[in-house]
Design an enzyme around this catalytic site. Structure first.
Site, PDB file in Angstrom:
ATOM      1  N   CYS A  56       0.839  -1.205   0.000  1.00  0.00           N
ATOM      2  CA  CYS A  56       0.000   0.000   0.000  1.00  0.00           C
ATOM      3  C   CYS A  56       0.875   1.257   0.000  1.00  0.00           C
ATOM      4  O   CYS A  56       1.520   1.558   1.004  1.00  0.00           O
ATOM      5  CB  CYS A  56      -0.893  -0.026   1.235  1.00  0.00           C
ATOM      6  SG  CYS A  56      -1.870   1.453   1.430  1.00  0.00           S
ATOM      7  N   CYS A  93      -0.282   4.083   2.462  1.00  0.00           N
ATOM      8  CA  CYS A  93       0.002   3.829   3.878  1.00  0.00           C
ATOM      9  C   CYS A  93       1.498   3.908   4.154  1.00  0.00           C
ATOM     10  O   CYS A  93       1.943   4.630   5.036  1.00  0.00           O
ATOM     11  CB  CYS A  93      -0.465   2.436   4.272  1.00  0.00           C
ATOM     12  SG  CYS A  93      -2.157   2.090   3.864  1.00  0.00           S
ATOM     13  N   ASP A  94       2.258   3.114   3.408  1.00  0.00           N
ATOM     14  CA  ASP A  94       3.650   2.892   3.775  1.00  0.00           C
ATOM     15  C   ASP A  94       4.629   3.803   3.048  1.00  0.00           C
ATOM     16  O   ASP A  94       5.780   3.934   3.474  1.00  0.00           O
ATOM     17  CB  ASP A  94       4.014   1.415   3.527  1.00  0.00           C
ATOM     18  CG  ASP A  94       3.113   0.483   4.320  1.00  0.00           C
ATOM     19  OD1 ASP A  94       2.633   0.921   5.381  1.00  0.00           O
ATOM     20  OD2 ASP A  94       2.875  -0.644   3.886  1.00  0.00           O
TER      21      ASP A  94
END
Ligand SMILES: Cc1cc2nc3c(=O)[nH]c(=O)nc-3n(C[C@H](O)[C@H](O)[C@H](O)COP(=O)(O)OP(=O)(O)OC[C@H]3O[C@@H](n4cnc5c(N)ncnc54)[C@H](O)[C@@H]3O)c2cc1C
Length: 509
Positions: free
Chosen positions: A337, A340-341
C-alpha cells in the site's frame, strides 16, 4: 499547520460535548516539530475552556498526553495527529472527556477484564487510512482500563525511532516493546492478542439461514441487502468487513458519488446493512463448504453454520511473486500500500514490481515521496494506460526496467536490494533498494471451494447469468467469480444478481 475556520468550528462543537475538563500534558524541546506541536495544541486549547495545558516531560519528545484531572488516561500522541489521525485525536478527547466509546458491551467487558499492565505503541503515517482503526481501538482500551496505555507515534516525526525498531509498514503495533501486529485490525482482533476470546456469537443458536453470504466487501454487502429486502433470513460471515475497498483511498467511479474514500464508503454499506435484519458474523474465516439437503460451512474457529442457499463473495487478495525474500521481508521493506507505507520510505530508493495500472500508479505516487523509484516490468512494454505512462515518463526520479524477471528480494534486517534477470541478455543484475512495492495483480479467494465448484484456470468461480455455480443452491458474486471486470459497481451489481438468483431458487423449492 493552522486549522481551517471550518474545522475549528466543527471542533468547537464537538468540544461542547466534553463532560469533564481535560489537561493536555506537553513534552517539548527546541526542535521545529516541538514548536509546531505547541502551536497546534495552543490552537486546540483556545477552542474550549475545558482544555488546559501543562508542559512536562514524557518518554517521547515532542508528544502530548490527554488526562482527566489528576488522572492519566494513558493516551499519548507523539507527533501531531493531523491527516487521517485528526479524527482519532477528536475521539480520544471526547472519550477522555467522559463520552462513552461506541463499542459492544462484550468488547467493553473484555477490555475491563484485562488484569495486566499493557503499554502499546502504534507507528502510523498521517496518510494511512488503515491506521486510525488501530489507534482508535487502542485508545478506547486505554480509556476503559487504567492498566492499559497507548502512544500513537507518527513515523515521519520519529524517523530514527522507526528505523531503530525496523518499522517499514504502518500501522505497526508494539506491546511492551515487542512488535505484535501490523496492518489494519479491528478492536476484536487486537483484543484477541491480549485477552481470552469470549463468545461474541452463540453459534449453537444460529438458525438455518435462507441465505448465507460469505464476504463483507461490496458484493457480499449488496447480496445481503437484496436478500434481506426479500424478507429472507440472512447471515453474512466475513473475515474482515470492508474487503479490498478498505485499501482504497480515493474512489471516483461509484456512479452518483463523485468522490469517496474506501473506509468511508464501506462504513456506509455497513450502516445500510444494519437497517435490515442481517446477522453479521465478523472475524470468522470459512474453510470448507459441504452441500447435502442443506449447505454447511465450516469456520476456522471450529464452528459450523447452515443455510438453504449460499452466496460466495470472497473477493481477491494481492498476488505473490513467489520469490525468496518476499515473505521474509514483508513489512520490513516489502509492501503493497503506497498511501500507507510510502511516507516511511522518504529519502530512500524503492522498487515497484509490475508495470500495469496499479504498478505505474504506485510508482507515480511514490515518486513524490521517495528519492528514486525503480519500476520493474516482466514484459517488453509497460501495460498501464497511456495517460499513466505519460505521467510516469514526465517524472525525473523514476527508472523503468522492462524485460526484468525478478528473482529475489535481498536484505538482512530489512530489504537492501532486488535481483533480476534481464530476459533479453539472460544477465543476472541487481539494484540497491530499501523498499519494494509488489503490484502484480490479484488472485481470487477460492481455495476453500476448489474441490466442489467449477473454477476457471485463474481460480475464479464460474457463474451463470443468475450468479449460480455448478452446485445446487450455491451462488457467487464479485471479484471471486469469472466476471469480465473487477470493479466496485460490478461487484455491487453481481451481489444483487446472486441474491435475486438465490431468492428465485428458494421459491422454486
Ligand atoms: C488498491 C485497490 C484500489 C482499487 N480501486 C478501485 C476503484 O477506485 N474503483 C473500483 O471500482 N474498484 C477499485 N478496486 C477494485 C474493487 O475494490 C474490487 O473490485 C471490489 O472490492 C471487489 O469486491 P468483492 O466484494 O468482490 O470482494 P472484496 O472487496 O475483496 O471483499 C471480499 C470479502 O470476503 C472476505 N473473505 C475472503 N475470504 C474469506 C473466507 N474464506 N471466509 C470469510 N470471509 C472471507 C474478506 O474478508 C472480504 O470481506 C480497487 C482494488 C484495489 C486492491
Amino acid at each position: 499547520m493552522a486549522l481551517t475556520q471550518e474545522i475549528k468550528q466543527q471542533f468547537a462543537q464537538y468540544m461542547a460535548l466534553l463532560e469533564h475538563p481535560i489537561q493536555i500534558q506537553l513534552s517539548l524541546d527546541e526542535s521545529e516539530s516541538s514548536q509546531a506541536m505547541r502551536t497546534f495544541i495552543q490552537e486546540i486549547a483556545s477552542l474550549s475552556d475545558k482544555i488546559s495545558i501543562e508542559e512536562t516531560s514524557l518518554p517521547l519528545t515532542p508528544s502530548f498526553s490527554l488526562n482527566r484531572q489528576n488522572e492519566s488516561s494513558g493516551i499519548s500522541f507523539a507527533g501531531i495527529p493531523l491527516g487521517h489521525e485528526f479524527e482519532s485525536f477528536v475521539l480520544a478527547l471526547l472519550q477522555v472527556g467522559g463520552r462513552a466509546p461506541k463499542i459492544s458491551s462484550e468488547a467493553k467487558e473484555r477490555i475491563q477484564a484485562i488484569d495486566q499492565e499493557l503499554h502499546f505503541e502504534t507507528f502510523v503515517s498521517l496518510t494511512c487510512h488503515n491506521c486510525p482503526d488501530v489507534v482508535q481501538a487502542l485508545n478506547i482500551m486505554s480509556v476503559l482500563n487504567p492498566k492499559i496505555s497507548h502512544t500513537m507515534i507518527e513515523g515521519g516525526t520519529f524517523k530514527n525511532l522507526a528505523e531503530e525498531k525496523a518499522v517499514m509498514a504502518v500501522p505497526t503495533v508494539f506491546l511492551n516493546d515487542e512488535e505484535v501486529a501490523s496492518g489494519r485490525m479491528t478492536l476484536d482482533q487486537l483484543l484477541d492478542k491480549v485477552s481470552n476470546p469470549i463468545a461474541t456469537h452463540s453459534f449453537d443458536q444460529k438458525p438455518c439461514f435462507d441465505v448465507l453470504v460469505i464476504g463483507g466487501g461490496p458484493a457480499g454487502g449488496a447480496a445481503a441487502i437484496y436478500a434481506a429486502r426479500k424478507g429472507l433470513q440472512v447471515g453474512l460471515v466475513a473475515k474482515d468487513f470492508g474487503g479490498q475497498v478498505i485499501e482504497t483511498l480515493g474512489i471516483e467511479n461509484i456512479i452518483g458519488i463523485p468522490y469517496t474514500e474506501g473506509p468511508k464508503y464501506m462504513n456506509q454499506v455497513k450502516e445500510h446493512l444494519n437497517q435490515y435484519k442481517v446477522d453479521i458474523i465478523e472475524n470468522q474465516t470459512v474453510t470448507k463448504i459441504d452441500s447435502n439437503d442443506l449447505i454447511t460451512i465450516d469456520l476456522e474457529s471450529g464452528h459450523q453454520l447452515k443455510a438453504k442457499t449460499l452466496i460466495i463473495a470472497t473477493g481477491a487478495r494481492w498476488r505473490l511473486l513467489g520469490i525468496p525474500g518476499e515473505l521474509e521481508f514483508r513489512n520490513k521493506g516489502v509492501a503493497y500500500c503506497t498511501h500507507c507505507d510510502g511516507p516511511l520510505f522518504k529519502g530512500k530508493r524503492v522498487a515497484v514490481i509490475g508495470g500495469g495500472n496499479s504498478g505505474v500508479e504506485a510508482a507515480i505516487d511514490l515518486a513524490s515521496m521517495v528519492k528514486e523509484v525503480v519500476l520493474l516490468e516482466f514484459m517488453p512494454q509497460l501495460k498501464a494506460d497511456q495517460v499513466l505512462q505519460d505521467r510516469l515518463n514526465s517524472l525525473t526520479n523514476v527508472k523503468v526496467i522492462t524485460n526484468a524477471q525478478t528473482t529475489e528480494i535481498t536484505g538482512d534486517k530489512m530489504v537492501n536490494g532486488i535481483q533480476y534477470i534481464d530476459r533479453v541478455s539472460g544477465q543476472a543484475l541487481s539494484e540497491d533498494i530499501q523498499g519494494c512495492f509488489i503490484q502484480i495483480g490479484l488472485v481470487p479467494n477460492t481455495d476453500f471451494v476448489k474441490d466442489q465448484l467449477d473454477l476457471t484456470k485463474f481460480g475464479e468461480i464460474i457463474v451463470d447469468e443468475h450468479g449460480a455455480t455448478n452446485l445446487k443452491g450455491v451462488f457467487a458474486a464479485g471479484d471471486c467469480t469469472n466476471t469480465a471486470y473487477k470493479q466496485i459497481v460490478i461487484s455491487l451489481g453481481s451481489g444483487a444478481t446472486a441474491a435475486l438468483g438465490a431468492f428465485d431458487y428458494l421459491i422454486r423449492q
